[in-house]
Write a protein that holds these residues in place. Structure first.
Motif, PDB file in Angstrom:
ATOM      1  N   GLN A 111       4.967  -9.035   7.315  1.00 31.42           N
ATOM      2  CA  GLN A 111       4.575  -7.666   7.010  1.00 31.42           C
ATOM      3  C   GLN A 111       5.691  -6.689   7.375  1.00 31.42           C
ATOM      4  O   GLN A 111       6.472  -6.928   8.284  1.00 31.42           O
ATOM      5  N   TRP A 122       0.871  -1.175   0.000  1.00 31.57           N
ATOM      6  CA  TRP A 122       0.000   0.000   0.000  1.00 31.57           C
ATOM      7  C   TRP A 122       0.906   1.223   0.000  1.00 31.57           C
ATOM      8  O   TRP A 122       1.790   1.349   0.856  1.00 31.57           O
ATOM      9  N   LEU A 169      -5.867  -3.330   4.241  1.00 32.14           N
ATOM     10  CA  LEU A 169      -5.117  -2.435   5.099  1.00 32.14           C
ATOM     11  C   LEU A 169      -6.080  -1.884   6.142  1.00 32.14           C
ATOM     12  O   LEU A 169      -6.976  -1.098   5.809  1.00 32.14           O
ATOM     13  N   LYS A 226       3.571   2.379  11.968  1.00 35.95           N
ATOM     14  CA  LYS A 226       3.756   1.211  12.832  1.00 35.95           C
ATOM     15  C   LYS A 226       2.916   1.327  14.095  1.00 35.95           C
ATOM     16  O   LYS A 226       2.857   2.371  14.733  1.00 35.95           O
ATOM     17  N   PHE A 252      -1.394   0.668  11.694  1.00 35.90           N
ATOM     18  CA  PHE A 252      -1.878   0.035  10.474  1.00 35.90           C
ATOM     19  C   PHE A 252      -1.488  -1.444  10.481  1.00 35.90           C
ATOM     20  O   PHE A 252      -0.404  -1.814  10.951  1.00 35.90           O
ATOM     21  N   ILE A 253      -2.373  -2.262   9.941  1.00 39.72           N
ATOM     22  CA  ILE A 253      -2.093  -3.687   9.767  1.00 39.72           C
ATOM     23  C   ILE A 253      -2.511  -4.099   8.368  1.00 39.72           C
ATOM     24  O   ILE A 253      -3.644  -3.830   7.938  1.00 39.72           O
ATOM     25  N   THR A 254      -1.616  -4.775   7.661  1.00 42.36           N
ATOM     26  CA  THR A 254      -1.955  -5.315   6.348  1.00 42.36           C
ATOM     27  C   THR A 254      -2.085  -6.828   6.449  1.00 42.36           C
ATOM     28  O   THR A 254      -1.388  -7.467   7.242  1.00 42.36           O
ATOM     29  N   SER A 276       2.810   0.080   3.705  1.00 44.29           N
ATOM     30  CA  SER A 276       2.867  -1.286   4.212  1.00 44.29           C
ATOM     31  C   SER A 276       3.173  -2.244   3.075  1.00 44.29           C
ATOM     32  O   SER A 276       2.878  -1.957   1.910  1.00 44.29           O
ATOM     33  N   TYR A 317       6.319  -2.237   7.639  1.00 50.03           N
ATOM     34  CA  TYR A 317       5.594  -0.974   7.703  1.00 50.03           C
ATOM     35  C   TYR A 317       6.545   0.211   7.727  1.00 50.03           C
ATOM     36  O   TYR A 317       7.664   0.130   8.248  1.00 50.03           O
TER      37      TYR A 317
END
Length: 132
Positions: free
Chosen positions: A58, A36, A81, A65, A68-70, A49, A60
């Motif tokens: 993953q 992303w 995302l 950090k 966000f989580i992908t 990410s 970032y």
């Protein structure tokens, strides 16, 4: 040919959350590094990410950090995302990008987060606006 479509953008207040989706067709994504990126007006495109090819590992940008989580869902051929605790500086157009390359190990590895010009498949982007 790989075709990517993003969705899920919108307008939220600072501290809010959004979940972006990147749906793929034409090619399965599991062997691709999927990233992303985001771009704010008059700023360079920034990698946010990355989810490594053939893996759930993953990576970032420091700026996201912990917020966000992908993730990827191979059954749906999609990458997501999840963005939490959004800040006004997160505002921009968010793009999904994919490349059939492992940027994090082996012959294709790069020294840091891979830049946008190493990705050749892109979605059309989705706008995220965070107000204070």
């Amino acid at each position: 040919q790989l075709h990517l479509v993003e969705s899920g953008g919108g307008s939220v207040q600072s501290g809010g959350s959004l979940r972006l989706s990147c749906a793929a067709s034409g090619v399965t994504l599991d062997s691709y590094t999927v990233a992303w990126f985001r771009q704010a007006p008059e700023k360079d495109r920034e990698g946010v990410s990355f989810i490594r090819s053939s893996s759930d590992q993953q990576f970032y940008a420091d700026s996201v950090k912990g917020r966000f989580i992908t993730s990827r869902d191979n059954t749906k051929n999609a990458v997501y995302l999840s963005m939490n605790n959004l800040k006004p500086e997160d505002t921009g157009v968010y793009y999904c990008a994919a490349e059939p390359r492992d940027f994090f190990r082996g012959l294709g590895a790069v020294a840091s987060l891979p830049p946008h010009y190493l990705f050749h498949s892109w979605g059309q982007g989705t706008q995220v606006t965070v107000s204070s």
